[in-house]
Enzyme design. Structure first.
Site, PDB file in Angstrom:
ATOM      1  N   GLN A 198      -5.138   9.779 -12.425  1.00 38.89           N
ATOM      2  CA  GLN A 198      -6.084   9.223 -13.152  1.00 38.89           C
ATOM      3  C   GLN A 198      -5.409   9.512 -14.670  1.00 38.89           C
ATOM      4  O   GLN A 198      -5.769   8.599 -15.492  1.00 38.89           O
ATOM      5  CB  GLN A 198      -7.649   9.711 -13.069  1.00 38.89           C
ATOM      6  CG  GLN A 198      -8.151   9.381 -11.850  1.00 38.89           C
ATOM      7  CD  GLN A 198      -8.366   7.757 -11.737  1.00 38.89           C
ATOM      8  OE1 GLN A 198      -8.432   7.192 -12.702  1.00 38.89           O
ATOM      9  NE2 GLN A 198      -8.873   7.384 -10.563  1.00 38.89           N
TER      10      GLN A 198
ATOM     11  N   CYS B 171     -13.241   5.906  -2.486  1.00 41.63           N
ATOM     12  CA  CYS B 171     -13.106   6.362  -1.227  1.00 41.63           C
ATOM     13  C   CYS B 171     -14.253   6.927  -0.571  1.00 41.63           C
ATOM     14  O   CYS B 171     -14.447   7.172   0.789  1.00 41.63           O
ATOM     15  CB  CYS B 171     -11.892   7.312  -1.042  1.00 41.63           C
ATOM     16  SG  CYS B 171     -12.150   8.699  -2.002  1.00 41.63           S
TER      17      CYS B 171
ATOM     18  N   ASN C 125     -11.162  11.798 -11.305  1.00 44.10           N
ATOM     19  CA  ASN C 125     -11.564  10.339 -11.088  1.00 44.10           C
ATOM     20  C   ASN C 125     -12.844  10.017 -11.277  1.00 44.10           C
ATOM     21  O   ASN C 125     -13.170   8.872 -11.284  1.00 44.10           O
ATOM     22  CB  ASN C 125     -10.777  10.294  -9.743  1.00 44.10           C
ATOM     23  CG  ASN C 125     -11.315  11.082  -8.668  1.00 44.10           C
ATOM     24  OD1 ASN C 125     -11.123  12.403  -8.624  1.00 44.10           O
ATOM     25  ND2 ASN C 125     -11.932  10.392  -7.609  1.00 44.10           N
TER      26      ASN C 125
ATOM     27  N   HIS D 133      -1.472   1.565  -8.101  1.00 41.82           N
ATOM     28  CA  HIS D 133      -2.526   0.666  -8.489  1.00 41.82           C
ATOM     29  C   HIS D 133      -3.487   0.955  -9.462  1.00 41.82           C
ATOM     30  O   HIS D 133      -4.618   0.398  -9.986  1.00 41.82           O
ATOM     31  CB  HIS D 133      -3.027   0.460  -7.117  1.00 41.82           C
ATOM     32  CG  HIS D 133      -3.928   1.382  -6.660  1.00 41.82           C
ATOM     33  ND1 HIS D 133      -5.426   1.373  -6.624  1.00 41.82           N
ATOM     34  CD2 HIS D 133      -3.581   2.478  -5.982  1.00 41.82           C
ATOM     35  CE1 HIS D 133      -5.815   2.521  -6.100  1.00 41.82           C
ATOM     36  NE2 HIS D 133      -4.614   3.092  -5.581  1.00 41.82           N
TER      37      HIS D 133
ATOM     38  N   GLY E 216      -1.219   7.742  -3.853  1.00 45.70           N
ATOM     39  CA  GLY E 216      -1.534   8.981  -4.581  1.00 45.70           C
ATOM     40  C   GLY E 216      -1.818   9.933  -3.245  1.00 45.70           C
ATOM     41  O   GLY E 216      -1.618  11.285  -3.318  1.00 45.70           O
ATOM     42  N   THR E 217      -2.480   9.436  -2.280  1.00 45.93           N
ATOM     43  CA  THR E 217      -2.912  10.261  -1.234  1.00 45.93           C
ATOM     44  C   THR E 217      -1.783  10.707  -0.440  1.00 45.93           C
ATOM     45  O   THR E 217      -1.888  12.040  -0.093  1.00 45.93           O
ATOM     46  CB  THR E 217      -3.741   9.281  -0.154  1.00 45.93           C
ATOM     47  OG1 THR E 217      -4.914   8.625  -0.866  1.00 45.93           O
ATOM     48  CG2 THR E 217      -4.334  10.214   0.949  1.00 45.93           C
TER      49      THR E 217
ATOM     50  N   SER F 188       0.033   7.327  -8.823  1.00 42.66           N
ATOM     51  CA  SER F 188      -0.226   6.098  -7.933  1.00 42.66           C
ATOM     52  C   SER F 188      -0.082   4.743  -8.609  1.00 42.66           C
ATOM     53  O   SER F 188      -0.956   4.716  -9.776  1.00 42.66           O
ATOM     54  CB  SER F 188      -1.669   6.339  -7.266  1.00 42.66           C
ATOM     55  OG  SER F 188      -1.911   5.151  -6.776  1.00 42.66           O
TER      56      SER F 188
HETATM   57  N1  PLP Z   1      -5.843  11.066  -6.995  1.00 41.20           N
HETATM   58  C1  PLP Z   1      -6.831  10.626  -7.602  1.00 41.20           C
HETATM   59  C2  PLP Z   1      -7.240  11.431  -8.523  1.00 41.20           C
HETATM   60  C3  PLP Z   1      -7.370   9.389  -7.245  1.00 41.20           C
HETATM   61  O1  PLP Z   1      -7.936   8.724  -8.311  1.00 41.20           O
HETATM   62  C4  PLP Z   1      -6.831   8.614  -6.067  1.00 41.20           C
HETATM   63  C5  PLP Z   1      -7.293   7.269  -5.968  1.00 41.20           C
HETATM   64  O2  PLP Z   1      -8.352   7.020  -5.962  1.00 41.20           O
HETATM   65  C6  PLP Z   1      -5.862   9.328  -5.608  1.00 41.20           C
HETATM   66  C7  PLP Z   1      -5.428  10.414  -5.507  1.00 41.20           C
HETATM   67  C8  PLP Z   1      -5.339   8.560  -3.950  1.00 41.20           C
HETATM   68  O3  PLP Z   1      -4.450   7.365  -4.329  1.00 41.20           O
HETATM   69  P1  PLP Z   1      -4.068   6.256  -3.441  1.00 41.20           P
HETATM   70  O4  PLP Z   1      -5.258   5.189  -3.583  1.00 41.20           O
HETATM   71  O5  PLP Z   1      -2.833   5.760  -4.154  1.00 41.20           O
HETATM   72  O6  PLP Z   1      -4.110   6.808  -2.074  1.00 41.20           O
END
Ligand code: PLP
Length: 382
Positions: free
Chosen positions: A182, A327, A154, A204, A73-74, A202
């Site tokens: 999410q 994070c 999130n 996971h 997701g990042t 994402s």
């Molecule tokens: N966007 C949201 C809303 C998330 O909750 C997260 C993960 O916590 C991410 C992006 C980032 O995803 P990834 O952990 O796959 O990098």
């Protein structure tokens, strides 16, 4: 320490589904070919990647050519926001709008754009954590290159009116991106009836492997690539394809879609049971719009208790949840999401995020609720 562990942090990550692991298994050692190699081993890798892409596309109502696999997701958030803004700059547009409650991945991209000379503005939310469509309308300009509003937050689980926002952004001639990381585990997404230009996922978060994401990029939308090198993925995202993870993404997303209704019902029951289990506690409030949110995420403000103290005390008793986004969990800063909703620093620092998953049982929730009540009472006496 206790032997009993109750994991209530599914918004941070979910365990890999064993059936999904099984599907991924052959692609680590036996069928290890580089999917871009022309020989038989490579072609076999590409065949399963194509099948995964077809499957994800079908689940999203998209075309396979609109699906790009990323490292999570990042990366997808960064690519959509930076790549979309850079493409806008080519047409003289240097204004970007992001909601104030975006994930740190999106906020990072916004800060970077600001440093690079873009004008980045943040769309406020109301006290229930919702972006108001009128606010977006007010902030849109002819030179707005891109608007990013996440589909579900999130930290609070609050659903955002992205369908309406997408319409007005489209009418303004700007790109619209939504982070659906999410939302995707709990709500079916159909890009045929949702005029979004880009959307991130994402794996996971729905019992798939970590380190694998998707960027949906609507046909005809031109964005700059972020990761170059090889000519993989139509030349837009370089890097050897992570075949096992892509297979895992696809299998997990499919399985998630099949069980979505049951999972949502189960989770809603668990949430209700938890709330009933702690109802004897005074001074506990739900942060966010209860009616417009994902049942899986419960953000609670616990008066008179510091969230990190509660988290550590509960962890010692085997109950695991979060003080905010994973994070940022080690950060002492109060949550930017709760602050945007108008909470004070102190209120934000007494808030915790509990997120339920399909494997949680009613017995676990009864234990977690009982432990929560005792621990909060003990901490309040200190
Ligand atoms: N966007 C949201 C809303 C998330 O909750 C997260 C993960 O916590 C991410 C992006 C980032 O995803 P990834 O952990 O796959 O990098």
């Amino acid at each position: 320490m206790t032997e009993k562990t109750v994991y209530l942090d599914h918004a941070a990550t979910t365990p890999l589904d064993k059936e999904v692991l099984w599907e991924m298994h052959p692609y680590f050692c036996d069928c290890f070919g580089n999917a871009d190699s022309v020989h038989a081993a490579g072609r076999r890798g590409m065949r399963v990647v194509d099948m995964a892409r077809d499957n994800v596309a079908q689940l999203l109502g998209a075309k396979p050519s609109e699906i790009y696999f990323t490292s999570g997701g990042t990366e997808s958030d960064n690519w959509a926001i930076l790549g979309g803004a850079y493409a806008g700059r080519e047409q003289g547009k240097k204004h970007v709008l992001l909601s104030a409650i975006e994930h740190h991945a999106a906020l990072y991209a916004g800060e970077r754009l600001q440093k690079e000379g873009f004008e980045v503005e943040y769309i406020p939310v109301d006290c229930l954590g919702r972006v108001r469509v009128e606010e977006v309308q007010k902030l849109l300009r002819p030179d707005t290159a891109l608007v990013g509003v996440m589909a579900a937050n999130n930290e609070t689980g609050v659903l955002q009116p992205v369908q309406e926002i997408a319409q007005i952004v489209k009418a303004n001639g700007s790109l619209f991106f939504t982070d659906a990381v999410q939302l995707a585990p709990y709500v079916p997404i159909d890009v045929k009836s949702f005029p979004v230009n880009m959307l991130s996922l994402s794996s996971h978060k729905f019992y798939g492997p970590k380190g694998c994401g998707v960027l949906y990029l609507r046909s005809g939308v031109k964005i700059e690539k972020l990761i170059g090198g090889g000519d993989q993925q139509r030349g837009l995202r370089g890097g050897t394809l992570n075949v096992p993870a892509i297979v895992g993404f696809s299998a997990a997303y499919y399985k998630n879609a099949q069980g979505m209704y049951e999972t949502n019902e189960h989770i809603a029951r668990l949430r209700q049971a938890f709330l009933e289990g702690i109802s004897a506690l005074e001074g506990v409030y739900i942060n966010g719009d209860e009616k417009e949110s994902l049942p899986a995420i419960l953000n609670l403000r616990v008066e008179g208790v510091e969230n990190t103290a509660l988290l550590y005390a509960m962890d010692l008793k085997g109950v695991q949840f979060a003080a905010g986004a994973a994070c940022a969990a080690s950060s002492v800063k109060p949550s930017h999401v709760l602050k945007a909703m108008g909470l004070t620093d102190e209120e934000a620092k007494s808030s915790v995020r509990i997120s339920f998953g399909k494997q949680n049982t009613e017995e676990e929730i009864a234990y977690a609720a009982k432990t929560f009540v005792q621990t909060v009472r003990d901490l309040r006496l200190k």
